[in-house]
Design a protein around this motif. Structure first.
Motif, PDB file in Angstrom:
ATOM      1  N   GLY A  55       0.818  -1.204   0.000  1.00  0.00           N
ATOM      2  CA  GLY A  55       0.000   0.000   0.000  1.00  0.00           C
ATOM      3  C   GLY A  55       0.855   1.259   0.000  1.00  0.00           C
ATOM      4  O   GLY A  55       0.570   2.223  -0.727  1.00  0.00           O
ATOM      5  N   VAL A  56       1.904   1.258   0.812  1.00  0.00           N
ATOM      6  CA  VAL A  56       2.817   2.407   0.868  1.00  0.00           C
ATOM      7  C   VAL A  56       3.537   2.573  -0.473  1.00  0.00           C
ATOM      8  O   VAL A  56       3.657   3.690  -1.007  1.00  0.00           O
ATOM      9  N   ILE A  57       4.018   1.471  -1.039  1.00  0.00           N
ATOM     10  CA  ILE A  57       4.714   1.533  -2.329  1.00  0.00           C
ATOM     11  C   ILE A  57       3.813   2.112  -3.410  1.00  0.00           C
ATOM     12  O   ILE A  57       4.233   2.949  -4.220  1.00  0.00           O
ATOM     13  N   LEU A  58       2.554   1.674  -3.436  1.00  0.00           N
ATOM     14  CA  LEU A  58       1.619   2.145  -4.454  1.00  0.00           C
ATOM     15  C   LEU A  58       1.352   3.644  -4.349  1.00  0.00           C
ATOM     16  O   LEU A  58       0.981   4.284  -5.331  1.00  0.00           O
ATOM     17  N   VAL A  59       1.549   4.208  -3.157  1.00  0.00           N
ATOM     18  CA  VAL A  59       1.325   5.640  -2.974  1.00  0.00           C
ATOM     19  C   VAL A  59       2.592   6.452  -3.238  1.00  0.00           C
ATOM     20  O   VAL A  59       2.562   7.454  -3.956  1.00  0.00           O
ATOM     21  N   PRO A  63       3.385   7.714 -10.196  1.00  0.00           N
ATOM     22  CA  PRO A  63       3.772   8.939 -10.909  1.00  0.00           C
ATOM     23  C   PRO A  63       3.375  10.173 -10.103  1.00  0.00           C
ATOM     24  O   PRO A  63       2.216  10.323  -9.709  1.00  0.00           O
ATOM     25  N   GLY A  64       4.341  11.010  -9.797  1.00  0.00           N
ATOM     26  CA  GLY A  64       4.090  12.189  -8.988  1.00  0.00           C
ATOM     27  C   GLY A  64       4.248  11.963  -7.505  1.00  0.00           C
ATOM     28  O   GLY A  64       4.103  12.894  -6.711  1.00  0.00           O
ATOM     29  N   GLY A  65       4.555  10.720  -7.104  1.00  0.00           N
ATOM     30  CA  GLY A  65       4.745  10.405  -5.695  1.00  0.00           C
ATOM     31  C   GLY A  65       6.072  10.918  -5.179  1.00  0.00           C
ATOM     32  O   GLY A  65       6.945  11.321  -5.953  1.00  0.00           O
ATOM     33  N   ILE A  66       6.253  10.861  -3.868  1.00  0.00           N
ATOM     34  CA  ILE A  66       7.469  11.418  -3.275  1.00  0.00           C
ATOM     35  C   ILE A  66       8.708  10.584  -3.604  1.00  0.00           C
ATOM     36  O   ILE A  66       9.833  11.064  -3.492  1.00  0.00           O
ATOM     37  N   MET A  67       8.501   9.323  -3.979  1.00  0.00           N
ATOM     38  CA  MET A  67       9.610   8.455  -4.388  1.00  0.00           C
ATOM     39  C   MET A  67       9.258   7.796  -5.721  1.00  0.00           C
ATOM     40  O   MET A  67       9.298   6.591  -5.861  1.00  0.00           O
ATOM     41  N   GLU A  68       8.896   8.615  -6.669  1.00  0.00           N
ATOM     42  CA  GLU A  68       8.388   8.125  -7.956  1.00  0.00           C
ATOM     43  C   GLU A  68       9.316   7.075  -8.580  1.00  0.00           C
ATOM     44  O   GLU A  68      10.514   7.300  -8.742  1.00  0.00           O
ATOM     45  N   GLN A 129      -3.823   1.817   0.426  1.00  0.00           N
ATOM     46  CA  GLN A 129      -3.550   2.792  -0.629  1.00  0.00           C
ATOM     47  C   GLN A 129      -4.585   3.919  -0.615  1.00  0.00           C
ATOM     48  O   GLN A 129      -4.222   5.106  -0.660  1.00  0.00           O
ATOM     49  N   VAL A 130      -5.849   3.551  -0.536  1.00  0.00           N
ATOM     50  CA  VAL A 130      -6.919   4.553  -0.513  1.00  0.00           C
ATOM     51  C   VAL A 130      -6.809   5.434   0.731  1.00  0.00           C
ATOM     52  O   VAL A 130      -6.973   6.658   0.661  1.00  0.00           O
TER      53      VAL A 130
END
Length: 239
Positions: A55-59, A63-68, A129-130
């Motif tokens: 879930g953390v990885i998916l967030v 694209p646009g995530g803090i660790m894209e 994730q949600v």
């Protein structure tokens, strides 16, 4: 007393098969309840760890995530989607060789922990994730502005700010897991599902099926009540 009967007499008269089944023994009520709790607790731990991780990885890797990281995100997303798409009853058979490799057997309560964990984690991963995506992105930007590391943002912003929602989705996921344990029990893994089907339905003992169903329902209600209380307790708006 119920209508002139004590509780023992009442159950003996109206639920004779329930009384005959007893509390102990391989198919006793105590054994069945213990097996259901066992098949709920450990998959919740193992599947929960995987669920939070994915879930953390998916967030953070989206694209646009803090660790894209498009590759990591794509692989994780496909793994979660794949396991979510497989009906649990098919998953039981599909990963039987893997279950044999891990626990040394394909049948029984312990063997059920493997498919239960793998059946639980993708559903929980999507829920996590949600929950994490509900965090106000302005708080993430504020943390970045003061020099917070990605690890700090994950633990101190995402997981901390979403803790109330995480409790709620965990509650929903655990209730779903109880349903999976009943399904696993229905195909011989033990627990209340096995009691309801093998000892009740298959033997035309409707009283056993009814009581086993009520016990599963009671477990679900307890999980929901505890989840509601915890969600309110950790809600930062109520602190």
């Amino acid at each position: 007393m119920i209508g002139g009967f004590g509780m023992t007499e009442f159950f003996a008269k109206y639920f004779p098969n329930v009384v005959q089944l007893g509390w102990s023994g391989d198919s006793g009520w105590g054994t069945s309840i213990g097996q259901t709790l066992y098949m709920t607790f450990w998959p919740a731990v193992f599947g929960g760890i995987l669920g939070v991780l994915f879930g953390v990885i998916l967030v953070v890797a989206k694209p646009g995530g803090i660790m894209e990281n498009k590759t990591l995100f794509s692989i994780s997303d496909k793994i979660v989607s794949l396991f979510r798409a497989i009906p649990f009853i098919i998953l039981l058979a599909f990963i039987a060789p893997f279950t044999q490799l891990i626990v040394g057997t394909q049948i029984g309560t312990t063997a059920a922990l493997v498919p239960l964990s793998l059946g639980f984690f993708p559903f929980y991963a999507r829920q996590v994730q949600v929950a994490l995506e509900s965090v106000n992105y302005g708080k993430i930007e504020a943390a970045q502005a003061i020099g917070a590391t990605n690890t700090d943002i994950i633990f101190e912003v995402y997981l901390r700010e979403a803790r109330s929602e995480l409790v709620r989705v965990t509650t929903v996921s655990l209730i779903s897991l109880v349903g999976l344990t009943a399904m696993a029990g229905a195909v011989g893994a033990g627990g209340l599902g096995n009691t309801a089907i093998a000892c009740g339905y298959d033997r035309f003992c409707n009283d056993i099926t009814i009581v086993a169903t009520l016990l599963v329902l009671l477990l679900v209600i307890i999980i929901q009540l505890v989840g509601d209380v915890l969600a309110k307790a950790v809600n930062h708006q109520n602190r």
